[in-house]
Design a protein around this motif. Structure first.
Motif, PDB file in Angstrom:
ATOM      1  N   PHE A   1       2.337 -19.514  11.192  1.00  0.00           N
ATOM      2  CA  PHE A   1       4.031 -19.485  10.856  1.00  0.00           C
ATOM      3  C   PHE A   1       4.277 -20.842   9.903  1.00  0.00           C
ATOM      4  N   LEU A   2       3.478 -20.558   8.639  1.00  0.00           N
ATOM      5  CA  LEU A   2       3.678 -21.739   7.689  1.00  0.00           C
ATOM      6  C   LEU A   2       5.156 -21.889   7.470  1.00  0.00           C
ATOM      7  N   ARG A   3       5.208 -23.245   7.556  1.00  0.00           N
ATOM      8  CA  ARG A   3       6.707 -23.668   6.842  1.00  0.00           C
ATOM      9  C   ARG A   3       7.933 -22.953   7.648  1.00  0.00           C
ATOM     10  N   ALA A   4       7.563 -22.639   8.856  1.00  0.00           N
ATOM     11  CA  ALA A   4       8.552 -21.834   9.485  1.00  0.00           C
ATOM     12  C   ALA A   4      10.019 -22.777   9.793  1.00  0.00           C
ATOM     13  N   PRO A   5      11.059 -22.337   9.727  1.00  0.00           N
ATOM     14  CA  PRO A   5      12.357 -22.946   9.914  1.00  0.00           C
ATOM     15  C   PRO A   5      12.750 -23.209  11.426  1.00  0.00           C
ATOM     16  N   GLU A   6      12.001 -22.621  12.116  1.00  0.00           N
ATOM     17  CA  GLU A   6      12.235 -22.817  13.788  1.00  0.00           C
ATOM     18  C   GLU A   6      10.744 -22.439  14.358  1.00  0.00           C
ATOM     19  N   ARG A   7      10.968 -23.075  15.474  1.00  0.00           N
ATOM     20  CA  ARG A   7       9.650 -22.751  16.327  1.00  0.00           C
ATOM     21  C   ARG A   7       9.519 -21.274  16.522  1.00  0.00           C
ATOM     22  N   ILE A   8       8.178 -20.803  16.462  1.00  0.00           N
ATOM     23  CA  ILE A   8       7.827 -19.430  16.720  1.00  0.00           C
ATOM     24  C   ILE A   8       6.571 -19.072  17.363  1.00  0.00           C
ATOM     25  N   ASP A   9       6.487 -18.549  18.342  1.00  0.00           N
ATOM     26  CA  ASP A   9       5.128 -18.123  18.923  1.00  0.00           C
ATOM     27  C   ASP A   9       4.733 -16.770  19.201  1.00  0.00           C
ATOM     28  N   TYR A  10       3.395 -16.640  19.284  1.00  0.00           N
ATOM     29  CA  TYR A  10       2.770 -15.490  19.128  1.00  0.00           C
ATOM     30  C   TYR A  10       3.455 -14.268  19.963  1.00  0.00           C
ATOM     31  N   ALA A  11       3.442 -14.748  21.218  1.00  0.00           N
ATOM     32  CA  ALA A  11       4.049 -13.863  22.262  1.00  0.00           C
ATOM     33  C   ALA A  11       5.528 -13.366  22.206  1.00  0.00           C
ATOM     34  N   THR A  12       6.288 -14.245  21.603  1.00  0.00           N
ATOM     35  CA  THR A  12       7.347 -13.820  21.478  1.00  0.00           C
ATOM     36  C   THR A  12       7.512 -12.930  20.220  1.00  0.00           C
ATOM     37  N   VAL A  13       6.840 -13.160  19.315  1.00  0.00           N
ATOM     38  CA  VAL A  13       6.703 -12.208  18.116  1.00  0.00           C
ATOM     39  C   VAL A  13       6.401 -10.835  18.566  1.00  0.00           C
ATOM     40  N   LEU A  14       5.337 -10.741  19.458  1.00  0.00           N
ATOM     41  CA  LEU A  14       4.885  -9.547  20.394  1.00  0.00           C
ATOM     42  C   LEU A  14       6.110  -8.807  20.896  1.00  0.00           C
ATOM     43  N   THR A  15       6.680  -9.623  21.808  1.00  0.00           N
ATOM     44  CA  THR A  15       7.703  -8.789  22.814  1.00  0.00           C
ATOM     45  C   THR A  15       8.745  -8.533  21.935  1.00  0.00           C
ATOM     46  N   LEU A  16       9.160  -9.090  20.774  1.00  0.00           N
ATOM     47  CA  LEU A  16      10.250  -8.506  19.795  1.00  0.00           C
ATOM     48  C   LEU A  16       9.905  -7.394  19.089  1.00  0.00           C
ATOM     49  N   THR A  17       8.418  -7.267  18.852  1.00  0.00           N
ATOM     50  CA  THR A  17       7.873  -6.084  18.490  1.00  0.00           C
ATOM     51  C   THR A  17       8.114  -4.891  19.268  1.00  0.00           C
ATOM     52  N   GLU A  18       7.737  -5.254  20.646  1.00  0.00           N
ATOM     53  CA  GLU A  18       8.092  -4.085  21.479  1.00  0.00           C
ATOM     54  C   GLU A  18       9.427  -3.753  21.600  1.00  0.00           C
ATOM     55  N   ARG A  19      10.426  -4.560  21.484  1.00  0.00           N
ATOM     56  CA  ARG A  19      11.758  -4.069  21.565  1.00  0.00           C
ATOM     57  C   ARG A  19      12.129  -3.362  20.210  1.00  0.00           C
ATOM     58  N   LEU A  20      11.263  -3.594  19.082  1.00  0.00           N
ATOM     59  CA  LEU A  20      11.751  -3.127  18.015  1.00  0.00           C
ATOM     60  C   LEU A  20      11.298  -1.548  18.109  1.00  0.00           C
ATOM     61  N   LEU A  21       9.970  -1.345  18.731  1.00  0.00           N
ATOM     62  CA  LEU A  21       9.256  -0.130  18.698  1.00  0.00           C
ATOM     63  C   LEU A  21       8.949   0.107  20.009  1.00  0.00           C
ATOM     64  N   PRO A  22      10.150   0.775  20.675  1.00  0.00           N
ATOM     65  CA  PRO A  22       9.976   0.989  22.074  1.00  0.00           C
ATOM     66  C   PRO A  22       9.244   2.211  22.421  1.00  0.00           C
ATOM     67  N   ASP A  23       8.899   3.160  21.593  1.00  0.00           N
ATOM     68  CA  ASP A  23       8.215   4.290  21.790  1.00  0.00           C
ATOM     69  C   ASP A  23       6.494   3.783  22.101  1.00  0.00           C
ATOM     70  N   PRO A  24       6.006   4.147  22.964  1.00  0.00           N
ATOM     71  CA  PRO A  24       4.632   3.626  22.926  1.00  0.00           C
ATOM     72  C   PRO A  24       3.901   4.172  22.127  1.00  0.00           C
ATOM     73  N   ALA A  25       3.855   5.383  21.772  1.00  0.00           N
ATOM     74  CA  ALA A  25       3.128   6.271  21.009  1.00  0.00           C
ATOM     75  C   ALA A  25       3.465   5.596  19.538  1.00  0.00           C
ATOM     76  N   VAL A  26       4.485   5.526  19.225  1.00  0.00           N
ATOM     77  CA  VAL A  26       4.783   5.060  17.724  1.00  0.00           C
ATOM     78  C   VAL A  26       4.131   3.543  17.651  1.00  0.00           C
ATOM     79  N   ARG A  27       4.223   2.724  18.714  1.00  0.00           N
ATOM     80  CA  ARG A  27       3.925   1.352  18.639  1.00  0.00           C
ATOM     81  C   ARG A  27       2.265   1.184  18.755  1.00  0.00           C
ATOM     82  N   ALA A  28       1.780   2.062  19.248  1.00  0.00           N
ATOM     83  CA  ALA A  28       0.087   2.186  19.427  1.00  0.00           C
ATOM     84  C   ALA A  28      -0.587   2.627  17.989  1.00  0.00           C
ATOM     85  N   GLN A  29       0.325   3.584  17.338  1.00  0.00           N
ATOM     86  CA  GLN A  29      -0.033   4.049  16.060  1.00  0.00           C
ATOM     87  C   GLN A  29      -0.003   2.715  14.915  1.00  0.00           C
ATOM     88  N   ILE A  30       1.194   2.075  15.060  1.00  0.00           N
ATOM     89  CA  ILE A  30       1.653   1.036  14.029  1.00  0.00           C
ATOM     90  C   ILE A  30       0.662  -0.115  14.383  1.00  0.00           C
TER      91      ILE A  30
END
Length: 276
Positions: free
Chosen positions: A234-263
């Motif tokens: 997260f180079l030069r990020a304007p706020e704190r970002i963590d690997y786990a929160t990026v992943l949990t947000l991805t799960e929120r945006l891609l709630p279908d497990p099959a779609v998420r597994a493909q991506i």
């Protein structure tokens, strides 16, 4: 959250280890201690979050066209990782082939940093990438893709677009650059990384003004041509970002497990030749 343990391939992150590989003196930005890591730390991070494979993108920050740190990690990974290198536009075919043989799958075109005009003469480079079966990893912002797309399309090269195309968060999906990206889905030669949402947002985490762009890209490209990337560290990020929160947000945006597994796994495994 299930996504934390789901097998995944991170297709956009960087390694900066100036203790072993000093920064290039002409690099535009020298990342600080909080943005640095050893290869051992990075591999431990991958193991903690079930990252089976990763595509390490050589950063313009720190290293510019010095790819020694990247190549060292690829060698350590013994096929676990692939790389995207920063190269001079006039790099020879033999030099590119040498990088490919060491695990490099493509090269960067950082128009968001360097400007579209920097790549005006990149036609021969794109031709060599196409001939070698390598990709152009392109980072644009705003409407830059409108100007760059004719060069990319005319070359016939396969294209990866970083960070959702970095649209202007206030301009909506109809803005010319993002509309050009959506049209590019019809070529069959473009893949897009659902990554770097902080770069597509004028708001703080969870960057809700960027969500419509993610949804539009998944609809236009389909899960078969969308990839996920963390953008760690997260180079030069304007706020704190963590690997786990990026992943949990991805799960929120891609709630279908099959779609998420493909991506998160199926598409990058096919594109980069990683074993199941």
């Amino acid at each position: 959250m299930p996504i934390l343990r789901e097998p995944k391939i991170d297709t956009h992150l960087h390694l900066l280890d100036p203790r072993r590989f000093p920064y290039h003196p002409q690099a535009w930005y020298h990342p600080g201690a909080a943005e640095q890591s050893s290869a051992e730390q990075l591999i431990d991070l991958f193991d903690a979050f079930a990252v089976r494979h990763a595509v390490i993108v050589g950063p313009n920050s720190g290293y510019d066209t010095d790819n020694r740190c990247l190549l060292d990690l690829l060698e350590r990974g013994r096929g676990r990782f692939a790389g995207v290198a920063v190269v001079d536009p006039d790099i020879s075919r033999d030099e590119l082939a040498g990088l490919r043989d060491r695990g490099v799958v493509g090269v960067t075109m950082q128009a968001a940093l360097l400007g579209v005009e920097h790549f005006a003469g990149a036609g021969p480079l794109l031709d060599r990438l196409r001939e070698l079966g390598m990709v152009a990893d392109v980072q644009v912002q705003g409407d830059q893709l409108v100007e760059l797309a004719p060069l990319l399309d005319g070359s016939g090269v396969d294209v990866l677009i970083d960070h959702c195309g970095r649209p202007d968060p206030a301009a909506g999906p109809e803005q010319p650059g993002f509309a050009a990206l959506l049209r590019a889905a019809a070529t069959g030669r473009y893949h897009v990384k659902l990554s770097g949402l902080v770069k597509c947002s004028a708001q703080r985490y969870p960057w809700p003004d960027a969500w419509p762009y993610v949804q539009a890209l998944v609809e236009a490209f389909g899960p078969e041509r969308c990839l996920w990337g963390s953008d760690w560290p997260f180079l030069r990020a304007p706020e704190r970002i963590d690997y786990a929160t990026v992943l949990t947000l991805t799960e929120r945006l891609l709630p279908d497990p099959a779609v998420r597994a493909q991506i998160l796994f199926g598409t990058p495994a096919r594109l980069f030749g990683f074993a199941p």
